[in-house]
Design an enzyme around this catalytic site. Structure first.
Site, mmCIF file in Angstrom:
data_model
loop_
_atom_site.group_PDB
_atom_site.id
_atom_site.type_symbol
_atom_site.label_atom_id
_atom_site.label_comp_id
_atom_site.label_asym_id
_atom_site.label_seq_id
_atom_site.Cartn_x
_atom_site.Cartn_y
_atom_site.Cartn_z
ATOM 1 N N GLU A 159 0.689 -1.162 0.041
ATOM 2 C CA GLU A 159 -0.034 0.158 0.062
ATOM 3 C C GLU A 159 0.777 1.211 -0.032
ATOM 4 O O GLU A 159 0.588 2.114 0.742
ATOM 5 C CB GLU A 159 -0.915 -0.054 0.956
ATOM 6 C CG GLU A 159 -1.939 -1.166 1.101
ATOM 7 C CD GLU A 159 -2.762 -1.308 2.344
ATOM 8 O OE1 GLU A 159 -2.680 -0.541 3.134
ATOM 9 O OE2 GLU A 159 -3.540 -2.265 2.540
ATOM 10 N N GLU A 264 -6.281 -10.488 -1.459
ATOM 11 C CA GLU A 264 -6.895 -10.246 -0.259
ATOM 12 C C GLU A 264 -8.472 -10.370 -0.608
ATOM 13 O O GLU A 264 -9.183 -9.389 -0.072
ATOM 14 C CB GLU A 264 -6.651 -9.078 0.489
ATOM 15 C CG GLU A 264 -5.244 -8.911 0.813
ATOM 16 C CD GLU A 264 -4.746 -7.815 1.751
ATOM 17 O OE1 GLU A 264 -5.478 -7.181 2.102
ATOM 18 O OE2 GLU A 264 -3.521 -7.538 1.643
HETATM 19 O O1 G3I Z 1 -5.030 -8.835 18.741
HETATM 20 C C1 G3I Z 1 -5.381 -7.808 19.299
HETATM 21 C C2 G3I Z 1 -6.223 -7.735 20.679
HETATM 22 O O2 G3I Z 1 -5.000 -8.517 21.405
HETATM 23 C C3 G3I Z 1 -6.777 -6.676 21.202
HETATM 24 O O3 G3I Z 1 -7.213 -6.756 22.214
HETATM 25 C C4 G3I Z 1 -7.667 -6.265 20.220
HETATM 26 C C5 G3I Z 1 -8.320 -4.719 20.437
HETATM 27 O O4 G3I Z 1 -8.656 -4.029 19.337
HETATM 28 O O5 G3I Z 1 -7.037 -5.837 18.859
HETATM 29 C C6 G3I Z 1 -6.349 -6.906 18.289
HETATM 30 O O6 G3I Z 1 -5.901 -6.593 17.227
HETATM 31 C C7 G3I Z 1 -6.559 -6.352 16.127
HETATM 32 C C8 G3I Z 1 -6.065 -7.254 15.200
HETATM 33 O O7 G3I Z 1 -6.674 -6.908 13.834
HETATM 34 C C9 G3I Z 1 -6.432 -8.691 15.385
HETATM 35 O O8 G3I Z 1 -7.669 -9.180 15.447
HETATM 36 C C10 G3I Z 1 -6.400 -4.982 15.582
HETATM 37 O O9 G3I Z 1 -6.861 -4.344 16.548
HETATM 38 C C11 G3I Z 1 -6.868 -4.736 14.439
HETATM 39 O O10 G3I Z 1 -6.480 -3.399 13.815
HETATM 40 C C12 G3I Z 1 -6.319 -5.739 13.339
HETATM 41 O O11 G3I Z 1 -7.084 -5.512 12.008
HETATM 42 C C13 G3I Z 1 -6.294 -5.916 11.082
HETATM 43 C C14 G3I Z 1 -6.270 -4.864 9.849
HETATM 44 O O12 G3I Z 1 -5.412 -5.425 8.962
HETATM 45 C C15 G3I Z 1 -5.021 -4.026 10.720
HETATM 46 O O13 G3I Z 1 -3.781 -4.574 10.796
HETATM 47 C C16 G3I Z 1 -7.165 -7.109 10.175
HETATM 48 O O14 G3I Z 1 -7.485 -8.304 11.209
HETATM 49 C C17 G3I Z 1 -6.626 -7.478 8.980
HETATM 50 O O15 G3I Z 1 -7.662 -8.292 8.413
HETATM 51 C C18 G3I Z 1 -6.385 -6.149 8.141
HETATM 52 O O16 G3I Z 1 -5.517 -6.784 7.023
HETATM 53 C C19 G3I Z 1 -5.453 -5.723 6.053
HETATM 54 C C20 G3I Z 1 -4.076 -6.209 5.197
HETATM 55 O O17 G3I Z 1 -3.001 -6.285 6.086
HETATM 56 C C21 G3I Z 1 -3.498 -5.038 4.313
HETATM 57 N N1 G3I Z 1 -4.615 -4.812 3.293
HETATM 58 C C22 G3I Z 1 -6.019 -4.522 3.895
HETATM 59 C C23 G3I Z 1 -6.353 -5.622 4.898
HETATM 60 C C24 G3I Z 1 -7.752 -5.196 5.539
HETATM 61 O O18 G3I Z 1 -7.732 -4.083 6.242
#
Ligand code: G3I
Length: 373
Positions: A159, A264
């Site tokens: 990105e 994705e």
């Molecule tokens: O694991 C923590 C947990 O310990 C905590 O209590 C909780 C509170 O918010 O958060 C958890 O982490 C979350 C994580 O996903 C695991 O579930 C984060 O908040 C959350 O922001 C994170 O979101 C991920 C996002 O990327 C940001 O990294 C999504 O699962 C994931 O599907 C998404 O994937 C991205 C690709 O990497 C890049 N392209 C876009 C795609 C969709 O956004």
């Protein structure tokens, strides 16, 4: 004695019949797996979360090993998770992923080395170019070399572009300059000579952003640095599936001599605010009931629309034999999808081929049907 023997035979026959019925039931649910259906076309992958990597989710495990031959870690190889403090790495889950993938015959696409989002806390808001460079080089060298030969590929840079095709003003651009993408690939090539190296982004099927991606890839190639492929993320909606642009993009990217992948894939069925398209994790909207219309179940008409959209997409992809090398779904089943929490938290979305109980949806059967055309 004879009566005992007869009883044993009776129960054995009954057991055999029961097993046949079970096999038939599974067979009719899963007429053929996704990876078998597309074995002559492309790899079929899924994004996996920590629970699945740790094999805490038996139903998901069975589904993954049945249907997929590739996996992408949804979160656990991102810098925030793998590099939590300056000079400190946590490889526990990534190592488990390698073991899990080996046992199940899955190719790992590691995700991702350089991304402006989900950075470790110590890097957020960093304005010192020397520190950013030290982080950048150290992170790529350490992580990419550790997994060379253990993962199949890396999303080296994720990105880096704006919607108009210009470079995103990320921490890397601001501190390292426009050549940082070339530098990331150069470092990755040195650290991971046996690993395929990809650029990954959303909306790059759209003409302006696609042009930006093509320019970026040409720049890497012109510098004599290796880039093996490009990932079009594929976070789309059943209401606006850009089939024409997808076809044009496969041709345009393949013409650069690299692999094209859909990395994705998911199709949202929910209404989103008008100005929102793509997957910028920082764009959030407040929850309201109007944005969550299917919390008690998906109406048949929408289920059919989803199935038709998936069928149209796969029919298109199959036209480009030899050009598309992998299609990865962003999640295993609907319950896991990030789209339940983006752009508004706490919605009920249905973007994948398997439902919350891990059963194949009509979209699954339509995709299989498309594979047989
Ligand atoms: O694991 C923590 C947990 O310990 C905590 O209590 C909780 C509170 O918010 O958060 C958890 O982490 C979350 C994580 O996903 C695991 O579930 C984060 O908040 C959350 O922001 C994170 O979101 C991920 C996002 O990327 C940001 O990294 C999504 O699962 C994931 O599907 C998404 O994937 C991205 C690709 O990497 C890049 N392209 C876009 C795609 C969709 O956004």
């Amino acid at each position: 004695m004879r009566k005992n023997k007869l009883t044993i035979v009776f129960w054995a026959v009954l057991f055999a019949l029961a097993s046949c019925t079970t096999t038939k039931k599974i067979g009719s649910n899963y007429p053929v797996s996704l990876k078998t259906a597309f074995k002559n076309q492309f790899l079929v992958g899924a994004a996996v979360n920590a629970q699945q990597i740790e094999q805490k989710d038996t139903a998901a495990n069975r589904l993954i090993s049945t249907h997929f031959n590739a996996v992408t870690p949804e979160n656990i190889m991102k810098a925030e998770w793998i590099h939590p403090a300056w000079g400190t790495y946590n490889f526990t889950l990534a190592d488990k992923l390698v073991a899990y993938a080996n046992t199940n015959g899955l190719k790992i696409n590691a995700h991702t080395l350089i991304w402006h989002s989900q950075l470790p806390a110590f890097m957020r808001g960093m304005h010192n170019p020397d520190s950013v460079r030290m982080y950048f080089e150290g992170h790529i060298n350490t992580v990419a070399s550790r997994y060379d030969g253990k993962v199949y590929s890396w999303d080296v840079v994720n990105e880096a572009l704006n919607e108009d095709g210009t470079m995103r003003k990320s921490i890397f651009l601001q501190n390292l300059g426009e050549d940082y993408v070339v530098e990331a690939f150069r470092l990755a090539q040195q650290a991971a000579p046996h690993t395929k190296l990809y650029y990954n982004d959303y909306n790059i099927e759209q003409p302006l952003k696609r042009a930006g991606a093509i320019a970026l890839i040409k720049k890497i190639q012109a510098a004599g640095v290796r880039i093996d492929g490009v990932g079009i993320q594929g976070h789309w909606s059943i209401n606006h599936l850009p089939l024409k642009e997808i076809g044009q993009s496969i041709q345009a990217f393949a013409a650069l001599g690299i692999e094209v992948m859909f990395t994705e894939l998911d199709l949202t069925v929910l209404p989103n605010p008008e100005d929102l398209a793509g997957a910028d994790v920082n764009q959030n909207t407040a929850y309201n009931e109007r944005l969550n219309p299917y919390k008690n179940g998906l109406p048949d008409s929408v289920q059919t629309k989803l199935a038709t959209a998936y069928a149209d997409l796969f029919t298109l992809l199959l036209k480009y034999k030899g050009k598309v090398s992998r299609v990865t779904f962003w999640g295993v089943n609907d319950g896991q999808s990030w789209l339940n929490n983006w752009p508004a938290r706490g919605r009920v979305n249905y973007p994948l081929l398997f439902d919350r109980a891990y059963n194949p949806k009509p979209a699954y059967y339509q995709v299989l049907k498309a594979s047989k055309k």
